[in-house]
Write a protein that holds these residues in place. Structure first.
Motif, PDB file in Angstrom:
ATOM      1  N   LEU A  55       0.787  -1.279  -0.156  1.00 42.75           N
ATOM      2  CA  LEU A  55      -0.036  -0.022   0.013  1.00 42.75           C
ATOM      3  C   LEU A  55       0.803   1.143   0.127  1.00 42.75           C
ATOM      4  O   LEU A  55       0.549   2.335  -0.652  1.00 42.75           O
ATOM      5  N   SER A  58       1.495   1.969  -3.424  1.00 47.43           N
ATOM      6  CA  SER A  58       0.557   1.711  -4.445  1.00 47.43           C
ATOM      7  C   SER A  58       0.595   2.777  -5.485  1.00 47.43           C
ATOM      8  O   SER A  58       0.133   2.411  -6.706  1.00 47.43           O
ATOM      9  N   LEU A 107      -5.821  -5.710  -0.836  1.00 45.07           N
ATOM     10  CA  LEU A 107      -5.252  -4.753  -1.974  1.00 45.07           C
ATOM     11  C   LEU A 107      -6.276  -4.803  -3.130  1.00 45.07           C
ATOM     12  O   LEU A 107      -6.637  -3.771  -3.619  1.00 45.07           O
ATOM     13  N   PHE A 110      -8.687  -2.121  -2.082  1.00 45.35           N
ATOM     14  CA  PHE A 110      -7.971  -0.768  -2.342  1.00 45.35           C
ATOM     15  C   PHE A 110      -8.400  -0.390  -3.703  1.00 45.35           C
ATOM     16  O   PHE A 110      -8.722   0.873  -4.226  1.00 45.35           O
ATOM     17  N   GLY A 333      -4.029   5.136   0.170  1.00 44.49           N
ATOM     18  CA  GLY A 333      -3.263   4.061   0.789  1.00 44.49           C
ATOM     19  C   GLY A 333      -3.179   3.893   2.265  1.00 44.49           C
ATOM     20  O   GLY A 333      -2.903   3.266   3.014  1.00 44.49           O
TER      21      GLY A 333
END
Length: 394
Positions: A55, A58, A107, A110, A333
């Motif tokens: 992250l 990211s 993720l 995300f 992130g």
């Protein structure tokens, strides 16, 4: 009826949440079939640390791959990980598969956040985020009963097979829903400078810390509530499944109404956050006072803890997304870092409590920790509007 892209993202979110929630409460007991129970916590820690690192990088990953390609790679790795959990009995393969499974889970969400921010209407962000949280919460709410039934009838492997199928379906939804995606120019900001940015924007630091407190609450509750109910009070898993299903209902009931209260009636976010935190703290503290084994009592008290949590979750998400731009992936992130970070810290602190204090004190300490959030509420802005990029990149 033709589904809009935002509605297809909701479907994708539901399917992927279902694949996580089905296995969430049985992962530990599944792993101890292959791995000594004292090492299971290390797998969670390893997955959380890897997630934090990814992250932190990211924005660079998104700049090179793009959000669509990145999430497709994550989904592929996730499915390979599930195949490893389903087919292998080798502890190293099982352990590695589990770490990559929990890492890619965070993720993928995300990346879904970026899709929803892109396809959603900025004028109705409360409704958009509220509906998103409601849909994912439905998956969480129905999972305990489904999982309990499947494990009793067919064992653990069937859970992971169904998780694999739902991940495949989610991948197909993504492939057909987002054939092309024009990424923003993601702002690549070094890890240290991103946190420096938060320090110079106290309201964004405050909402991030409120999110950490919320995620810490979730991590603490997920790890220790089943242990307390099962090992210390003697509830069986059929009873716990009923309690947890009722406990999780507030996320379905309150997320959308809270979003609409903010959008339509302009209820202050600081007020809603304060109300939610107080409800969380009082009801969590009350757990230490319960002496009965009545299922209804336990379901009601745990229900109230999640009433507060659902208000805080929805309101904090809306506040955060009204103050960032889509291309500010580094801020997103950091905000999402709070989930894996909480799963690193909460089990470590909880272990210390187990050693030195009575088990009931777990909930007393958690209730006090939740109240800290009220201090950070006072640091939030009253106004809307995305943040201006500071000069940290100059």
């Amino acid at each position: 009826m033709k589904l809009t892209k935002i509605n297809r993202m909701y479907l994708l979110s539901f399917l992927f949440t279902l694949h996580i929630s089905l296995s969430a409460y049985v992962n530990s007991t599944f792993l101890i079939k292959f791995i000594n129970e004292k090492y299971v916590g290390l797998l969670y820690t390893a997955g959380s640390l890897i997630t934090l690192i990814l992250l932190a990088h990211s924005a660079g990953i998104l700049k090179n791959l793009g959000n669509r390609k990145f999430v497709l790679w994550l989904l592929l790795i996730n499915m390979v990980s599930l195949i490893g959990l389903i087919t292998s009995t080798n502890p190293y393969i099982v352990g590695t598969s589990f770490v990559s499974f929990i890492t890619t889970n965070v993720l993928v969400f995300f990346c879904i956040d970026i899709f929803i921010e892109h396809f959603g209407d900025p004028k109705t962000i409360g409704k958009t985020r509220g509906l998103y949280l409601t849909i994912t919460s439905v998956a969480w709410m129905i999972s305990p009963l489904i999982t309990g039934f499947l494990v009793t009838k067919s064992g653990y492997v069937l859970i992971y097979i169904i998780a694999l199928i739902t991940t495949l379906l989610a991948t197909l939804v993504l492939l057909f829903s987002v054939k092309k995606f024009k990424d923003k120019t993601y702002l690549k900001t070094p890890f240290t400078k991103a946190y420096t940015y938060l320090k110079t924007n106290p309201h964004m630091l405050a909402i991030t810390l409120i999110n950490f407190i919320l995620q810490f609450f979730f991590a603490w509750m997920v790890v220790y509530t089943p242990i307390y109910l099962n090992q210390h009070l003697g509830f069986n898993w059929d009873q716990i499944g009923i309690i947890f299903t009722f406990m999780l209902a507030p996320f379905v009931i309150f997320a959308l109404p809270v979003g609409l209260l903010i959008d339509k009636y302009h209820i202050k976010k600081r007020t809603l956050l304060s109300i939610g935190l107080v409800i969380m703290a009082i009801s969590t503290f009350y757990i230490t006072r319960i002496t009965t084994l009545d299922i209804t009592t336990w379901a009601l008290v745990l229900f109230l803890t999640r009433v507060g949590a659902s208000i805080v979750e929805t309101t904090s998400e809306i506040y955060f997304f009204t103050h960032i731009k889509e291309e500010e992936a580094y801020l997103l992130g950091i905000f999402r870092d709070m989930t894996p970070l909480s799963y690193v810290i909460a089990p470590l602190l909880g272990s210390l409590v187990f050693v030195f204090l009575p088990v009931k004190s777990l909930f007393l300490i958690l209730s006090i920790f939740v109240l800290i959030g009220l201090y950070y509420v006072t640091k939030l802005k009253h106004s809307h509007g995305p943040t201006e990029i500071s000069n940290q990149n100059k």
